[in-house]
Design an enzyme around this catalytic site. Structure first.
Site, PDB file in Angstrom:
ATOM      1  N   GLY A   1      -3.661  15.554 -25.042  1.00 56.45           N
ATOM      2  CA  GLY A   1      -4.595  16.461 -25.723  1.00 56.45           C
ATOM      3  C   GLY A   1      -5.799  15.752 -26.325  1.00 56.45           C
TER       4      GLY A   1
ATOM      5  CE1 TYR B   1       3.710   1.059 -24.917  1.00 53.25           C
ATOM      6  CE2 TYR B   1       2.726   1.876 -26.932  1.00 53.25           C
ATOM      7  CZ  TYR B   1       3.781   1.283 -26.286  1.00 53.25           C
ATOM      8  OH  TYR B   1       4.894   0.916 -26.988  1.00 53.25           O
TER       9      TYR B   1
ATOM     10  CG  PHE C   1      -1.479  14.905 -29.870  1.00 52.15           C
ATOM     11  CD1 PHE C   1      -0.308  15.556 -29.495  1.00 52.15           C
ATOM     12  CD2 PHE C   1      -1.849  14.931 -31.205  1.00 52.15           C
ATOM     13  CE1 PHE C   1       0.472  16.220 -30.439  1.00 52.15           C
ATOM     14  CE2 PHE C   1      -1.069  15.589 -32.153  1.00 52.15           C
ATOM     15  CZ  PHE C   1       0.093  16.231 -31.773  1.00 52.15           C
ATOM     16  CG  ASP C   2      -1.381   8.667 -25.599  1.00 52.12           C
ATOM     17  OD1 ASP C   2      -2.146   8.573 -26.569  1.00 52.12           O
ATOM     18  OD2 ASP C   2      -0.491   7.841 -25.354  1.00 52.12           O
TER      19      ASP C   2
END
Lengths: 651, 651
Positions: free
Chosen positions: B311, B393, B308-309
């Protein structure tokens, strides 16, 4: 003459003149016979050999002959000829009975005049009691087959509009009148009738007067007729002090690692040939094969509004001069096109293609969070753009080439909505009222992009891949989160649909070339434009005439004579001549053709179901539709890895 | 202090300091307690009143109070507090048992160190017999719940990689090792094991050595480590001699006819508030609510890769400094963000948002074919961009505002693929081998854009429209070409899917405001990004934790506490706290809420099923995903009609 042209080069003015002189001798008493003199591209078989030699830097020994395709009317008969440009020999001469050449704008002008001069039309106009100073404009449209009136001769639908202002650029689409006429090939007004004004009418035979309450002031777009232009947009300049990054040699463009040849013809407009990246062959030819704009208003005579803007109107002959108005920024190279006048003289279509570059933000970026070092490259795109005007509408067609070896094809729809009259206060369920008395009927724009691949050679296949959850519960998927891809290599010619819910991906692959790292065939994938297909009933003429509109993706075996997805002659066509019919015919006669490891063509149908918004009026902000082609395990890594690192130019 | 801040302004450094000083008194012996001090946005009820007064130019009488939301660890307990900034009063203080704050990068650093210092890990590393000079890198990941190990304390997965070069920017993702460790909250290494190397293994207990044949040179991206950069791209400069067209006053941006307020917080990063065009209210708030990146490799322990990038990691705290590297051209205004150090000092996150303009080609064009006069306007866009780095990423998040009153939200995925080891010569059906011994597993990126509309007010509805052929044969559709639109106004909270084959359009409308010309409710339509939804099985933890991934479009009734589609606390969450659960709970207890003519929120889930290509390696060219919001019969006509006509600047 032969040596100076590349086989993909469009015919030069000299070549057009030479051909015209030869053909003119067949009709010495008729000066205005010509419709088309264009390059008949060499058979692919010859070109494959030629290109193989050309790209190995050997001098090609056999250069394919220059052949011209000619459309002429001789003694009212429509001829299609092939003429050898080099020796002047007429190779073939076919009379196409019952077929018609593409739209003849000179004829359309004569239709307008004939219509306006017709006394019955004048009487009908008088009965409208138009406001003083009104000018009636006749907007001639090709006749879309509807089964009611399908004769062999050309019919033109004349839709009447009114211009209220003296300014010739006033928007007459703001005043659609309810009179319509049909004009014959011999310029006779054969029918005059009133348009329906309510949802339940088929035709309207009340001789209604023009409702003066329809007069309004909010439908102008021309700067001479509008006020209060915003002045808040400050200038933004693009400069390229060292010039562009591309080089142009004749019709050959070299940019970054790309090479390609630009073509142009009266019908498809811009075409691209022999597209390579870093020396590797990718695509033999890319072109807009066809487009169809059917209107959804069911009331007679509106089913006759269904425009083949490529096959009927011609994306080439309707291409804009891109030096008029600011169509692009930066360093621009324009290409001219050449067509022919009716008398056989070369007709220059100036600046119909522009080539320039744009910045497209970030190409790739990574920050090592351990060192804090950011590496950023910017994305530069090569843009090849052409814009056409087809009566009310404009279409912008753009190919973008990326430094990451991607290609995108963008269509922007703009211009003015086609309009029909509606009584004030009425509503219909197939259109939007955009101004008092002005109905903008629902319609579709369906484009067919023809993709002729040559990925590391001409024997390619089409693979359809989907992402599917692994079975669960299952020992190899204990947590229920596994997924894999399934794939099918398509065996036979067919039409297929998109399915984003399965992440269905269409990949063109070369099965005989495996990527040495991934172990999979080299390929390019289609990034489709998700669109609704043709809404017309399969048994309607719209469907039968635009077969490509039934499916989003088609694959066929290559044929030299299959360039146009709705058939070669779309003017008043009856259907059954398009891509589905080609396939069906071959399947029917047992000549079903494999498309696996063969020379194949991929066709992508996309577009928009355009139910107008009032925001599209009086001129429509561009609606973009984008298709992509991206390498998938074709290269050894990111093709844009070597792009220069960008630094902040100033703080 | 109160008067100088707009209620939407993020907390200032002074405010953060003030709050920290108050909260610090609760834990006088612990200096490093702070995780979050951020603005608790005022209740919408108060803001609606405030904005109504603000925009009528009356001095607001009641300014909503400034409230801070605080996350602190006191005596190892995770507290969430609300503190009144103005009077220093602690409004509430909840201990969240079993929940965890977002990723603590300082803790992650300690985990790395603890892991590397563990003697068993060192022994395991020695058994790999790595090449001389190799540096082992520990890449800590938050633990995605898989049902096997779900304790209340934080667990960190430590994936091991190897850096071969001395250069700290060498790409260690090129050498994934097959050792993995789990580290507890108290920094104990609790488990060490080997990763599977083939398709059928669950875990690998062979103590294999590192295969030196995996050493290769093709996986670097940093300019210090790569050679042969292309030099063909010539400079392209953008200049704005009269400055930008936007004005910035604090966090309020005015551009063309747009006004909006920029917000920023540690979690969502950039947020936009009170977005208006030409003075009319459009959206109350736009934000990236959540994103989830589940990996598709079914083998244990890979189901624990599910990030969950937003949250967990935080799109705010991971935002790049956009003055580092060339992230945009032209005149740029940067915005800083403010966060808090663990000791309670304001932490500046410099230049996390950039605001600039770009040219976007043609906005609209029409050539009157009768006069030959072309009228062209160019499209200028306002760009609000933020870029985040989450380990390997990068995500670029961009809002574009158009002169035609359209908004587009673009996500670009770039950076480096997450990798796993694979034996040379092996293949697995859930990943791509991108370099020797390097598997890039399949995964999805699912984003959820939260759209809080306020179209001419806060009572809005959601209409689902489809284009459908009219019945045929039928008297009102004699030619089979008619089509109309069907529509449904959604009554209750729900999740829905896209269907391009029906041209399904989701329109936010205000049913109490009819467009005076079209006669239909004013609205904006969603231009969705067609994407595959979550592939994980509905009963998996991935599904239960990321409920928003089940449908593309959700509509809910507005609640002040429903900002995050996967729930407020996603770290090691067990699921059942997201958007589907909110709806289900209300339906279950009979509190099913109407979303018709109510204050509603639209949520759009989109993304990509990312089955890596080798072209994504070693750094990935941006993959774009675009969502749009366009007016539909909201205005009186083309909102960009008044844009200045562009002339060719030079020939």
């Amino acid at each position: 003459m032969r040596q100076k042209h590349h086989p993909f080069d469009p015919l030069s003015p000299d070549e057009i003149t030479k051909i015209a002189n030869i053909v003119r001798e067949l009709a010495p008493n008729d000066q205005e016979i010509f419709r088309v003199i264009t390059l008949a591209e060499p058979p692919k078989k010859e070109m494959v050999e030629y290109l193989a030699l050309e790209h190995t830097a050997l001098i090609p020994l056999v250069k394919p002959g220059r052949i011209a395709k000619v459309h002429v009317y001789i003694a009212k008969e429509f001829h299609e000829m092939l003429v050898d440009v080099d020796n002047g020999h007429i190779i073939s001469d076919k009379v196409l009975h019952g077929r018609h050449s593409h739209v003849d704008s000179a004829h359309m002008k004569r239709v307008e005049t004939a219509c306006l001069q017709d006394s019955r039309i004048q009487k009908e106009i008088q009965s409208l009691r138009l406001p003083e100073g009104a000018t009636v404009i006749v907007e001639p449209w090709t006749y879309a087959t509807d089964g009611m009136n399908d004769v062999n001769t050309r019919i033109t639908m004349c839709w009447l509009y009114m211009r209220l202002s003296n300014n010739p650029d006033a928007n007459y689409y703001a005043y659609p009148l309810d009179v319509v006429a049909e004009v014959s090939d011999s310029l006779d007004v054969t029918k005059i009738y009133r348009l329906p004004s309510g949802a339940n009418e088929q035709m309207n035979n009340d001789k209604k007067q023009f409702d003066h309450n329809k007069i309004h002031t909010s439908s102008e777009y021309h700067p001479d007729l509008t006020h209060g232009r915003r002045t808040t947009t400050r200038p933004l300049h693009v400069s390229q002090p060292e010039g562009p990054s591309f080089k142009v040699d004749g019709n050959c463009i070299t940019w970054e690692k790309w090479t390609m040849r630009v073509g142009f013809n009266y019908r498809e407009g811009m075409t691209l040939h022999d597209i390579r990246y870093d020396g590797r062959s990718l695509f033999y030819r890319l072109s807009l094969s066809e487009m169809f704009v059917p209107y959804g208003d069911p009331r007679c005579p509106y089913p006759r509004k269904g425009a083949f803007d490529v096959g009927n109107d011609g994306a080439g002959v309707n291409a804009n001069n891109l030096k008029v108005g600011c169509n692009c920024l930066g360093h621009i190279k324009h290409f001219d096109g050449w067509h022919v006048t009716s008398s056989g003289f070369p007709l220059k279509l100036p600046n119909v293609i522009c080539c320039h570059e744009v910045d497209d933000g970030i190409l790739w970026k990574h920050t090592n969070f351990r060192t804090g070092n950011a590496v950023v490259t910017r994305s530069r795109l090569l843009v090849l753009q052409t814009i056409i005007t087809v009566s009310n509408y404009e279409y912008v067609f753009i190919f973008y080439f990326g430094q990451d070896a991607s290609i995108h094809y963008e269509v922007r729809a703009t211009g003015i909505l086609s309009t029909a009259p509606i009584d004030i206060g009425d509503q219909v369920p197939w259109g939007t009222v955009v101004a008092p008395g002005v109905l903008a009927p629902y319609h579709q724009h369906l484009f067919c992009l023809r993709i002729d691949p040559a990925l590391d050679g001409h024997k390619n296949s089409l693979m359809v891949e989907e992402s599917q959850p692994m079975p669960f519960p299952h020992v190899s998927n204990p947590f229920g989160i596994g997924y894999t891809t399934t794939f099918e290599v398509i065996g036979g010619e067919s039409g297929m649909d998109l399915d984003h819910q399965k992440n269905r991906v269409f990949k063109i692959i070369n099965e005989s070339r495996l990527n040495s790292t991934t172990g999979t065939p080299v390929g390019f994938k289609l990034l489709p434009c998700y669109s609704q297909m043709l809404l017309a009933h399969p048994s309607s003429y719209h469907s039968k005439r635009s077969e490509f509109g039934a499916h989003a993706v088609w694959v066929t075996r290559y044929s030299d004579d299959e360039l146009y997805a709705a058939g070669t002659h779309t003017m008043q066509s009856l259907g059954g001549e398009g891509i589905a019919s080609w396939i069906k015919k071959r399947q029917g006669n047992g000549k079903d053709r494999s498309v696996r490891n063969e020379d194949i063509v991929l066709w992508h149908t996309f577009g928009s179901t355009h139910n107008p918004r009032i925001e599209d009026w009086p001129v429509m902000p561009c609606e973009k539709m984008i298709v992509g082609l991206k390498p998938v395990n074709f290269f050894d890594g990111n093709p844009g890895l070597d792009v220069l690192i960008s630094k902040q130019e100033k703080d």
